[in-house]
Each structure stands twice: as structure tokens, then as C-alpha cells.
Scaffold this motif. Structure first.
Motif, mmCIF file in Angstrom:
data_model
loop_
_atom_site.group_PDB
_atom_site.id
_atom_site.type_symbol
_atom_site.label_atom_id
_atom_site.label_comp_id
_atom_site.label_asym_id
_atom_site.label_seq_id
_atom_site.Cartn_x
_atom_site.Cartn_y
_atom_site.Cartn_z
ATOM 1 N N GLY A 161 0.793 -1.215 0.000
ATOM 2 C CA GLY A 161 0.000 0.000 0.000
ATOM 3 C C GLY A 161 0.831 1.274 0.000
ATOM 4 N N LYS A 162 2.146 1.133 0.157
ATOM 5 C CA LYS A 162 3.016 2.309 0.237
ATOM 6 C C LYS A 162 3.942 2.435 -0.962
ATOM 7 C CE LYS A 162 2.819 1.717 5.233
ATOM 8 N NZ LYS A 162 3.509 1.186 6.415
ATOM 9 N N VAL A 163 4.282 1.306 -1.558
ATOM 10 C CA VAL A 163 5.125 1.299 -2.752
ATOM 11 C C VAL A 163 4.488 0.388 -3.791
ATOM 12 C CG1 VAL A 163 7.250 1.728 -1.458
ATOM 13 C CG2 VAL A 163 6.531 -0.627 -1.903
ATOM 14 N N SER A 164 4.885 0.533 -5.037
ATOM 15 C CA SER A 164 4.389 -0.349 -6.091
ATOM 16 C C SER A 164 5.070 -1.706 -5.969
ATOM 17 C CB SER A 164 4.662 0.261 -7.465
ATOM 18 O OG SER A 164 3.957 1.478 -7.611
ATOM 19 N N ALA B 174 -9.133 0.934 1.856
ATOM 20 C CA ALA B 174 -7.868 1.527 2.307
ATOM 21 C C ALA B 174 -6.803 1.430 1.228
ATOM 22 C CB ALA B 174 -7.395 0.820 3.583
ATOM 23 N N LEU B 175 -6.763 0.296 0.517
ATOM 24 C CA LEU B 175 -5.775 0.129 -0.541
ATOM 25 C C LEU B 175 -6.073 1.058 -1.712
ATOM 26 C CD1 LEU B 175 -3.275 -1.335 -1.519
ATOM 27 C CD2 LEU B 175 -4.750 -3.103 -2.490
ATOM 28 N N SER B 176 -7.350 1.191 -2.057
ATOM 29 C CA SER B 176 -7.730 2.107 -3.138
ATOM 30 C C SER B 176 -7.313 3.534 -2.814
ATOM 31 C CB SER B 176 -9.245 2.055 -3.372
ATOM 32 O OG SER B 176 -9.649 0.797 -3.850
ATOM 33 N N ASP B 177 -7.561 3.957 -1.570
ATOM 34 C CA ASP B 177 -7.165 5.298 -1.143
ATOM 35 C C ASP B 177 -5.647 5.469 -1.201
ATOM 36 O OD1 ASP B 177 -9.841 5.730 -0.647
ATOM 37 O OD2 ASP B 177 -9.685 5.498 1.533
ATOM 38 N N SER B 178 -4.921 4.451 -0.728
ATOM 39 C CA SER B 178 -3.455 4.528 -0.716
ATOM 40 C C SER B 178 -2.898 4.606 -2.126
ATOM 41 C CB SER B 178 -2.876 3.310 0.010
ATOM 42 O OG SER B 178 -3.265 3.286 1.366
ATOM 43 N N GLN B 179 -3.466 3.788 -3.019
ATOM 44 C CA GLN B 179 -3.004 3.801 -4.409
ATOM 45 C C GLN B 179 -3.230 5.152 -5.072
ATOM 46 O OE1 GLN B 179 -4.746 0.004 -6.138
ATOM 47 N NE2 GLN B 179 -2.880 0.240 -7.338
ATOM 48 N N GLN C 148 -0.469 7.495 -3.642
ATOM 49 C CA GLN C 148 0.796 6.855 -3.273
ATOM 50 C C GLN C 148 1.998 7.787 -3.419
ATOM 51 O OE1 GLN C 148 1.470 2.554 -4.140
ATOM 52 N NE2 GLN C 148 3.158 3.298 -5.397
ATOM 53 N N ALA C 149 2.115 8.461 -4.551
ATOM 54 C CA ALA C 149 3.250 9.356 -4.778
ATOM 55 C C ALA C 149 3.222 10.543 -3.819
ATOM 56 C CB ALA C 149 3.252 9.848 -6.227
ATOM 57 N N ASP C 150 2.043 11.126 -3.614
ATOM 58 C CA ASP C 150 1.911 12.258 -2.689
ATOM 59 C C ASP C 150 2.202 11.825 -1.261
ATOM 60 O OD1 ASP C 150 1.243 14.000 -4.729
ATOM 61 O OD2 ASP C 150 -0.917 13.737 -4.472
ATOM 62 N N ASN C 151 1.732 10.639 -0.892
ATOM 63 C CA ASN C 151 1.980 10.138 0.463
ATOM 64 C C ASN C 151 3.467 9.953 0.720
ATOM 65 O OD1 ASN C 151 -0.745 10.098 1.014
ATOM 66 N ND2 ASN C 151 -0.984 7.888 0.743
ATOM 67 N N TRP C 152 4.168 9.373 -0.252
ATOM 68 C CA TRP C 152 5.616 9.153 -0.111
ATOM 69 C C TRP C 152 6.333 10.496 0.074
ATOM 70 C CZ3 TRP C 152 8.378 4.511 -0.042
ATOM 71 C CH2 TRP C 152 9.773 4.626 -0.103
ATOM 72 N N LYS C 153 5.949 11.478 -0.727
ATOM 73 C CA LYS C 153 6.561 12.805 -0.628
ATOM 74 C C LYS C 153 6.280 13.431 0.733
ATOM 75 C CE LYS C 153 6.671 17.322 -2.944
ATOM 76 N NZ LYS C 153 6.123 18.144 -4.066
ATOM 77 N N HIS C 154 5.035 13.312 1.201
ATOM 78 C CA HIS C 154 4.650 13.883 2.487
ATOM 79 C C HIS C 154 5.397 13.211 3.637
ATOM 80 C CE1 HIS C 154 2.248 15.608 5.681
ATOM 81 N NE2 HIS C 154 1.819 14.407 6.057
#
Length: 371
Positions: free
Chosen positions: A180-183, A246-251, A254-260
Motif C-alpha cells: 500500500g506504500k510502494v508499487s 484503504a488500498l484504493s485510497d493509498s493507491q 501513493q506518490a503524494d503520500n511518499w513525498k509527504h
């Protein structure tokens, strides 16, 4: 309270809560029933399975719903080893795995006579070369985590998958901290089994998945014919719906979450400037976890002081009956006599944390440690 222990579990988000409530009130049918209520539930089950499969770029038939990471790890390791021991009884894992992997390996050693090689970090890192040296003709399974839950270190999954490409050993990956955090594309990485747990990415507890290629393994649960006869028990529809949401939201983010998350980590460490501290990790890490130590500071006492000040973090190790056991991960990385075992704490972020929260934690640490 400011919650910064997301490697242990994450809070449910409003969209996940709404999806759970919808199943509880509208789609309460048993997906194995043939009447309308059952068919409706089965349709939702198929939709949710497709969401998981799409994330992994695989076929939905490769996805088995489980009760979480521990069951998935046990099923892959125990189930495959016991069903295929005629091919060999040698297994390989690492010393820094989650206890649901380590204790399963120990069980197979003690009860069924398997031989397990535990790879030790070299300069803090598990290497593909050490795996290659440990590999034998009778090795039937290799189990390695995608990212470590205590330090955030990324393990050499792609390299190991390539090494095992022409070997009989199957590759199990505990992806609980990374899912859910990386591809993740298990087919490209050469992964045969992959474990994940919903509550690490804002899903509910008690639900997870096991990705599997078409391999023969023993079932741990016997009863009905759910999950194509691979895991008996009526599917946890409430949990599965929450996990898929939760997975749909994370996907989607994903890029914005990693940056944040990267900004949270960078801010936290920069705000600690002036304090004497060290970070327990290699240069290949996920930003979601920071394992940090302060020379001369007892981590148990520090954890308690932070808790009383309104900050929820952890030591990254098991707490039992009010005592903090030394981290087996740090022990493997730095040795059983290292002061880091008594000095280190784990701070772990999620996308719902803010810059203000990590700044407040840093200021509180400077206040406590400074005294």
C-alpha cells in the motif's frame, strides 16, 4: 495525544469506516449463499479481490484472503514446507524477520527436523550475496521481508528473486510494512508468496492477504471450500471491504503520500539538530520508519516520559508484562552488547500525520534529553 506508532498499526480513515458500515448494514449476506443476499455479497467480494489483484498486477485467483500477516506468513512457510519436504528440508530466512516468520521457522526445526539458515546483516544490511552463498540444492523455500518493521530498511527483493529464478526454492516475501506504500509487482520480482495486513495502511485489524502462484501447499484451516479450497472459513466481508477501500485510497495518493512522509522524516531529524543522536538504518530505507537512539538515554524511560507528555511511539520491540525486551533486529545488526539496544526508539509516520506533530515531538525530545 499525538500518534506516531504507525508501524504497529494505523488509524481507520473516514472512507474506510464508511465502507465497513455499508457492509454491516447492507451487504451482510454470506458470499457462499446462493440466494440474493449471498449473491450480492459475493459480487462485492469479487470486486474487492480485483482491487487487491490490480494493485499487485496479477490475477484475482492468486489472492487468498486471510486474518492478517501472521496467518499469511504461517500458511506460506509452514504450508509449503510441509507439503514439499520430499524435495528438501532446508529453508533460508534472515535474523531480522518478524516473529511470525522466525517462530514458524523454529517450529519447523523443532517439530519436523527442517534445517534453517538465518542470514545475518553485513554492515547492517542483508545482502543478496549472502543468500546466494547460503543456497543449497535441497533448499526449498526462502523467506525475506520487503521492508523491516523496526528500521524501515529495504531488503534486496529483486536481486534475490533473480537468484532464485533457476532454483527449485520458492520465494516468500513478508510485505506487511510495504504493501500500500510502494508499487509491488510480485511476478516481475520473482515472488511466489506475498503476505500483507490491512491495518498497516489504514485498514481494519484481523484481515490480510496471501498472494500465491499456483503452488501446492498444505492448508492450515480445514472446513468449507472458501478461497478455492485453500483457506476454509467464511470470508471476513467487513474487514475485506475496509482493506480494499484503504488500498484504493493509498493507491490514489501513493506518490503524494511518499513525498509527504519524506518531508515528515526530514523535518523531524532537522528539528533534532543540537542533540546527540544516531539513526539505526542503512542508506536504503522507507521514510515511514525512523529508528533513532540517544547516547546514555534509556529507551524504556524515554518512551514512558513521551507517553505521559502525549506522544505515542514505541521501542520497536515486544513489550511483555511492563518490560521491554531488547530488539532482536538491532541485536542482529549491532551485537547483543551494543548500547543501542537500550537507547533506541522507533518513530513511524502515516499520511495523516502533520509537520506540526513531528515538530512537537522533536521539541519534546530536546526538552527531555536535554535535561
Amino acid at each position: 495525544m499525538i500518534y506516531l506508532d504507525n508501524a504497529a498499526t494505523t488509524p481507520l480513515t473516514p472512507s474506510v469506516i464508511n465502507s465497513i458500515a455499508e457492509v454491516m448494514t447492507e451487504d451482510f449476506g454470506n458470499p457462499s449463499s446462493i440466494h440474493a443476499f449471498g449473491r450480492k455479497a459475493n459480487h462485492r467480494l469479487r470486486q474487492n479481490r480485483q482491487i487487491i489483484a490490480d494493485y499487485l498486477s496479477t490475477n484475482p485467483r492468486q489472492i487468498i484472503f486471510t486474518s492478517g500477516g501472521t496467518e499469511s506468513n504461517n500458511t506460506a512457510i509452514k504450508g509449503y514446507a510441509l507439503a514439499n519436504q520430499a524435495k528438501g528440508k532446508h529453508l533460508i530466512t534472515t535474523e531480522i524477520e518478524h516473529h511470525s516468520v522466525l517462530h514458524t521457522m523454529q517450529y519447523l526445526e523443532e517439530r519436523f527436523g527442517f534445517e534453517v539458515t538465518y542470514l545475518k546483516p553485513e554492515n547492517g544490511r542483508i545482502t543478496a550475496d549472502s543468500l546466494k552463498k547460503a543456497l543449497r540444492d535441497d533448499t526449498i523455500l526462502v523467506s525475506m521481508m520487503f521492508a523491516n518493521n523496526e528500521t524501515g530498511d529495504l531488503l534486496p527483493i529483486a536481486e534475490v528473486g533473480q537468484i532464485l529464478k533457476d532454483h527449485q526454492a520458492v520465494f516468500h516475501v513478508d510485505a506487511v510494512q510495504a504493501f500500500g506504500k510502494v508499487s509491488i509487482n510480485p511476478e516481475e520480482l520473482g515472488i511466489d508468496f506475498l503476505s500483507a495486513s490491512a491495518h498497516k495502511f489504514h485498514g481494519p485489524k484481523g484481515v490480510g492477504i496471501l498472494y500465491t502462484t499456483p503452488l501446492h501447499f498444505d492448508n492450515l484451516l480445514h472446513g468449507g471450500e472458501q478461497e478455492e479450497k485453500r483457506r476454509a472459513s467464511t470470508e471476513n466481508m467487513i474487514g475485506i471491504a475496509g482493506m480494499a477501500q484503504a488500498l484504493s485510497d493509498s493507491q490514489a495518493h501513493q506518490a503524494d503520500n511518499w513525498k509527504h512522509i519524506s518531508q515528515l522524516k526530514e523535518t523531524f531529524l532537522s528539528e533534532l539538530e543540537g542533540l546527540d543522536f544516531y539513526v539505526n538504518a542503512t542508506d536504503k530505507v522507507m521514510p515511514y520508519v525512523v529508528n533513532i537512539g540517544f547516547p546514555g538515554q534509556n529507551n524504556g524511560l524515554l518512551l514512558t516520559q513521551l507517553d505521559l507528555s502525549g506522544f505515542a511511539i514505541s521501542t520497536g520491540s515486544a513489550c511483555t508484562a511492563g518490560t521491554v525486551d531488547p530488539s532482536h533486529v538491532l541485536m542482529s545488526m549491532y551485537g547483543k552488547d551494543s548500547a543501542r539496544l537500550q537507547e533506541s526508539i522507533r518513530v513511524s509516520f502515516s499520511d495523516v500525520n502533520t509537520i506540526e506533530e513531528v515538530t512537537q515531538l522533536a521539541q519534546k525530545l530536546k526538552e527531555i534529553v536535554g535535561k
